[in-house]
Design a protein around this motif. Structure first.
Motif, PDB file in Angstrom:
ATOM      1  N   ASP A 196      47.472 -26.204 -10.101  1.00 49.56           N
ATOM      2  CA  ASP A 196      47.586 -24.741 -10.067  1.00 49.56           C
ATOM      3  C   ASP A 196      46.287 -24.143  -9.552  1.00 49.56           C
ATOM      4  N   ASP A 198      44.387 -21.292  -8.058  1.00 43.16           N
ATOM      5  CA  ASP A 198      44.569 -19.849  -7.846  1.00 43.16           C
ATOM      6  C   ASP A 198      43.565 -19.257  -6.855  1.00 43.16           C
ATOM      7  N   ILE A 204      47.483 -13.177  -7.149  1.00 45.33           N
ATOM      8  CA  ILE A 204      47.013 -13.429  -8.515  1.00 45.33           C
ATOM      9  C   ILE A 204      45.579 -12.928  -8.685  1.00 45.33           C
ATOM     10  N   HIS A 207      45.752  -9.301  -9.070  1.00 44.51           N
ATOM     11  CA  HIS A 207      46.376  -8.951 -10.354  1.00 44.51           C
ATOM     12  C   HIS A 207      45.312  -8.944 -11.460  1.00 44.51           C
ATOM     13  N   ASP A 267      52.720 -16.952  -6.531  1.00 45.12           N
ATOM     14  CA  ASP A 267      51.776 -17.824  -7.238  1.00 45.12           C
ATOM     15  C   ASP A 267      52.004 -19.236  -6.705  1.00 45.12           C
ATOM     16  N   PHE A 269      51.326 -23.301  -6.302  1.00 49.89           N
ATOM     17  CA  PHE A 269      50.937 -24.440  -7.131  1.00 49.89           C
ATOM     18  C   PHE A 269      50.583 -25.624  -6.240  1.00 49.89           C
ATOM     19  N   GLY A 270      50.174 -26.686  -6.861  1.00 46.61           N
ATOM     20  CA  GLY A 270      49.877 -27.878  -6.094  1.00 46.61           C
ATOM     21  C   GLY A 270      51.095 -28.368  -5.341  1.00 46.61           C
ATOM     22  N   GLY A 272      54.916 -26.487  -4.553  1.00 48.28           N
ATOM     23  CA  GLY A 272      55.838 -25.391  -4.788  1.00 48.28           C
ATOM     24  C   GLY A 272      55.135 -24.094  -5.144  1.00 48.28           C
ATOM     25  N   ASN A 273      55.937 -23.078  -5.392  1.00 44.71           N
ATOM     26  CA  ASN A 273      55.370 -21.765  -5.703  1.00 44.71           C
ATOM     27  C   ASN A 273      56.398 -20.924  -6.443  1.00 44.71           C
ATOM     28  N   SER A 274      55.918 -19.892  -7.095  1.00 45.77           N
ATOM     29  CA  SER A 274      56.774 -18.863  -7.683  1.00 45.77           C
ATOM     30  C   SER A 274      56.668 -17.609  -6.831  1.00 45.77           C
ATOM     31  N   PHE A 275      57.711 -16.813  -6.812  1.00 45.07           N
ATOM     32  CA  PHE A 275      57.578 -15.470  -6.257  1.00 45.07           C
ATOM     33  C   PHE A 275      58.598 -14.542  -6.886  1.00 45.07           C
ATOM     34  N   PHE A 276      58.224 -13.282  -6.946  1.00 45.65           N
ATOM     35  CA  PHE A 276      59.168 -12.234  -7.314  1.00 45.65           C
ATOM     36  C   PHE A 276      58.812 -10.991  -6.516  1.00 45.65           C
TER      37      PHE A 276
ATOM     38  N   PHE B  98      52.286 -34.614  -9.963  1.00 46.81           N
ATOM     39  CA  PHE B  98      52.777 -33.275 -10.295  1.00 46.81           C
ATOM     40  C   PHE B  98      54.209 -33.368 -10.825  1.00 46.81           C
ATOM     41  N   ARG B 100      57.206 -30.810 -11.512  1.00 46.20           N
ATOM     42  CA  ARG B 100      57.518 -29.430 -11.120  1.00 46.20           C
ATOM     43  C   ARG B 100      58.908 -29.040 -11.618  1.00 46.20           C
ATOM     44  N   ALA B 108      64.523 -14.297  -7.138  1.00 45.96           N
ATOM     45  CA  ALA B 108      63.148 -14.777  -7.275  1.00 45.96           C
ATOM     46  C   ALA B 108      63.158 -16.298  -7.450  1.00 45.96           C
ATOM     47  N   VAL B 109      62.010 -16.869  -7.322  1.00 50.53           N
ATOM     48  CA  VAL B 109      61.818 -18.288  -7.612  1.00 50.53           C
ATOM     49  C   VAL B 109      60.705 -18.393  -8.652  1.00 50.53           C
ATOM     50  N   MET B 110      61.000 -19.071  -9.719  1.00 47.78           N
ATOM     51  CA  MET B 110      60.003 -19.290 -10.758  1.00 47.78           C
ATOM     52  C   MET B 110      59.703 -20.790 -10.823  1.00 47.78           C
ATOM     53  N   THR B 111      58.447 -21.131 -10.798  1.00 45.89           N
ATOM     54  CA  THR B 111      58.035 -22.532 -10.774  1.00 45.89           C
ATOM     55  C   THR B 111      56.958 -22.774 -11.817  1.00 45.89           C
ATOM     56  N   VAL B 113      54.356 -26.031 -12.890  1.00 44.76           N
ATOM     57  CA  VAL B 113      53.882 -27.354 -12.479  1.00 44.76           C
ATOM     58  C   VAL B 113      52.889 -27.869 -13.516  1.00 44.76           C
TER      59      VAL B 113
END
Lengths: 535, 143
Positions: A196, A198, A204, A207, A267, A269-270, A272-276, B98, B100, B108-111, B113
């Protein structure tokens, strides 16, 4: 005196200069995560010094401009020097420093290769590229986020001082010390884990800087702690986080060349990622009410972005009004939530408030997000004389709005029996107190604040005798929330024997102890309660 | 057995900070991952995940370069997925696996890890800790 100044100016214009440019390597991302592009961007507004190689003495100082270029005069000729750039700036409306950790507190710097100045003192470091592999680029990306925040703030904050409070930013490769703002230290910390990282997540970074902005230029009463964008939270926490989401998006909106979709919050990550998305927003079912951080962020975003969402989003601009509400008005209030922002915005921009809050019959930005900051359709019902009739279906989404708002409801009993009444489906963090009054509107028959520990809804019951009109009063309990909304229901039944709730009531479903309404209740129809419309 | 959850990393580990510290949003995913066996040889990764959202969770293990899977499954998708993956590391070098968990829901996509480190060792800093002429601590990097 005038002559001396003129000579000095000529001398300065003709002075030898040491010049150069610093750039850092960025990682571009979008809603799909890192794109793989790693362009070099200028190290902007950073402190620079020219250092003598032999002993580390400082030969001159300056700052980089918007293109990452610097020019330092007064460096001695024929001297072996190098240029050093700091992830730091103090002045010109900025004050930020990126350090490795609070213990070593070492400021990130990068140095050029050495070069020798001419006899006259000219020289150049050339363009110095700080790479990801070299280790300095992440710190300078964090610094650039701070620069962007100050630069955006300068566009909305006419009172931003030349030397604002110090924004400390801590990051180092491998750190697992969380991504958070520490109000005691006045510092922001960022994760540096391989899983992770950042340091390149500008969304982020900004934020957390938004939390610092709230702390330094407004007021933030968040209890802190873990939270998700789909949760219903303490309204102070949802305000704090919603503000930070907004600040991140607003700053990035001001730099369209770098951020194509500022409403998207990513956001990485090592893997993948999150988004909204603040626009819309994502999670339309969960992102509702003043107690959800995404709803709060989306509301602030819609007040300031283009009027681009059908009939409910009619506003654009207003960034300065939003800032003034946050900067000037909120600090005068307590237990800060979206309610306090609304009150402040009303003072700063009263003419837009109808398009901010909407009303019971008009969908606008806030009530499109399930935030109900307006008088409900039963108003005025602030006393027994103006009590609204409570029909068999009860009353839904009634608001407690305005200082000291009391909502009175009338019901008429045609014989002996009892009444149970309760509030439920509380919204915007509402916390009700419910009271049952006799026909005189004065004699209190029953009262309840919280139905159960941890359940802020209310429940009353009492035996009533004779024909007459009785009254229910709903008010906000004292606490963090001033407003909020509720459903009100009532059921009638036989006279009570003892205090335990009884089966056999009609008029509405009986309340479950948890405050949720059960699917079915007793069906004994006594016909002893007549609902009467009251004018 | 080594157990990690990202929640611990994100919000619990800044224990030295004040109680009222706001942290970045956590994804609404519970993820527990663990490593057992020989991190320099044969080892096993176990993981399970769940979410409060009405959606499936995609659970995956991403092995670092040089590490090969030997048994089990590297991915699983369900409301509450779980998996066990056997793998083999060629040597005792520091590497990171990792785990995941991803949820796609509500536009949305929530991840989340979790990193599981094989053969943990300090990550070398490319900078040099020194002081400038004013005596300030600096972490100097040379391109």
């Amino acid at each position: 005196m005038r002559t001396a100044a003129f000579v000095l100016a000529l001398s300065s214009a003709a002075a030898a200069q040491v010049t150069g440019t610093f750039r850092y390597q960025d990682r571009v991302y979008d809603a799909g995560g890192f794109t793989g592009a790693q362009p070099f961007r200028p190290v902007r507004q950073a402190e620079v010094e020219i250092v003598r190689s032999s002993d580390g003495a400082t030969m001159g100082t300056g700052t980089t401009d918007g293109a990452g270029a610097f020019s330092v005069a007064g460096v001695p000729g024929s001297t072996d020097v190098f240029a050093r750039v700091y992830a730091r700036r103090a002045g010109s409306g900025m004050n930020a420093s990126v350090r490795n950790n609070p213990f070593a507190a070492a400021v990130y710097t990068a140095a050029s290769s050495p070069f020798v100045t001419t006899v006259a003192g000219n020289g150049t470091s050339g363009t110095v590229d700080l790479t990801i592999a070299g280790g300095a680029a992440p710190a300078f990306n964090i610094f650039d986020a701070a620069v962007k925040s100050f630069q955006y703030q300068a566009t909305v904050d006419v009172d931003l001082p030349a030397l604002p409070p110090l924004l400390l930013l801590y990051w180092e490769a491998g750190t697992a010390n969380g991504t958070y703002f520490d109000p005691v230290a006045g510092a922001v910390f960022f994760l540096g884990l391989a899983s992770d990282p950042d340091q390149y997540d500008d969304d982020i970074l900004l934020h957390e800087i938004g939390h610092w902005v709230a702390n330094a230029f407004s007021k933030d009463d968040t209890p802190g702690g873990s939270h998700t964008v789909v949760s219903q939270l303490d309204a102070r926490l949802s305000w704090s986080e919603g503000w930070a989401h907004y600040w991140s998006a607003a700053v990035r909106r001001a730099f369209p060349g770098e951020y194509a979709a500022p409403a998207i919050q990513v956001d990485n990550f090592g893997s993948g990622n999150s988004f909204f998305d603040l626009e819309g927003p994502s999670f339309p079912v969960e992102a509702v009410m003043a107690t959800n951080e995404l709803a709060v962020g989306a509301a602030l975003w819609d007040i300031t972005d283009a009027a681009n969402e059908g009939t409910f989003d009619l506003l654009s601009g207003n960034e300065m009004a939003v800032w003034q509400a946050v900067n000037d008005r909120i600090p005068l209030r307590t237990e800060i939530t979206l309610e306090d922002f609304r009150a402040g915005l009303e003072l700063e921009a009263p003419l837009i408030m109808a398009d901010v809050t909407g009303s019971e019959g008009t969908l606008r930005i806030l009530n499109a997000l399930g935030v109900r900051y307006y008088l409900d359709g039963n108003e005025p019902n602030g006393g027994p004389g103006t009590a609204a009739p409570l029909g068999p279906g009860g009353a839904a989404q009634r608001t407690i709005f305005g200082a000291g708002d009391e909502d009175w409801y009338a019901l008429t009993l045609t014989g002996e029996g009892s009444v149970q009444a309760w509030t439920s489906a509380l919204g915007d963090g509402g916390n009700t107190t419910l009271e049952l009054f006799a026909s005189d509107g004065f004699t209190l028959l029953a009262a309840n604040d919280d139905r159960a520990p941890g359940d802020p809804s209310s429940f009353v019951q009492a035996s009533l005798s004779g024909t007459g009109t009785f009254f229910l009063r709903v008010r906000a309990s004292t606490g963090v929330i001033e407003h909020g909304y509720y459903d009100l229901s009532a059921a009638v039944g036989p006279p009570l024997s003892g205090t335990a709730p009884r089966a056999g009531y009609c008029g509405a479903s009986l309340p479950a102890p948890s405050g949720t309404v059960p699917a079915a209740a007793g069906a004994l129809l006594l016909g002893m309660l007549a609902w009467r419309r009251r004018r | 057995m080594k157990r990690l959850t990202l929640a611990a990393i994100l919000c619990v580990l800044p224990a030295g900070a004040a109680a009222r510290t706001p942290c970045k949003p956590s994804p609404p995913i519970d993820l527990v991952a663990s490593l057992s066996g020989d991190p320099g040889g044969s080892f096993e990764v176990s993981a399970r995940a769940s979410t409060v959202l009405a959606a499936d969770v995609e659970l995956e293990v991403i092995l670092p370069g040089g590490v090969t899977a030997s048994s089990g499954s590297a991915s699983s998708r369900a409301r509450r997925p779980g998996l066990r993956l056997g793998a083999r590391s060629p040597d005792g070098k520091r590497r990171e696996v990792f785990v995941r968990a991803t949820v796609r829901h509500g536009g949305a996509v929530m991840t989340r890890v979790v990193g599981l480190v094989l053969n943990d060792a300090p990550v070398p800093s490319p900078g040099v800790l020194t002081r400038n002429a004013r005596g300030e601590a600096i972490l100097e990097h040379r391109p």
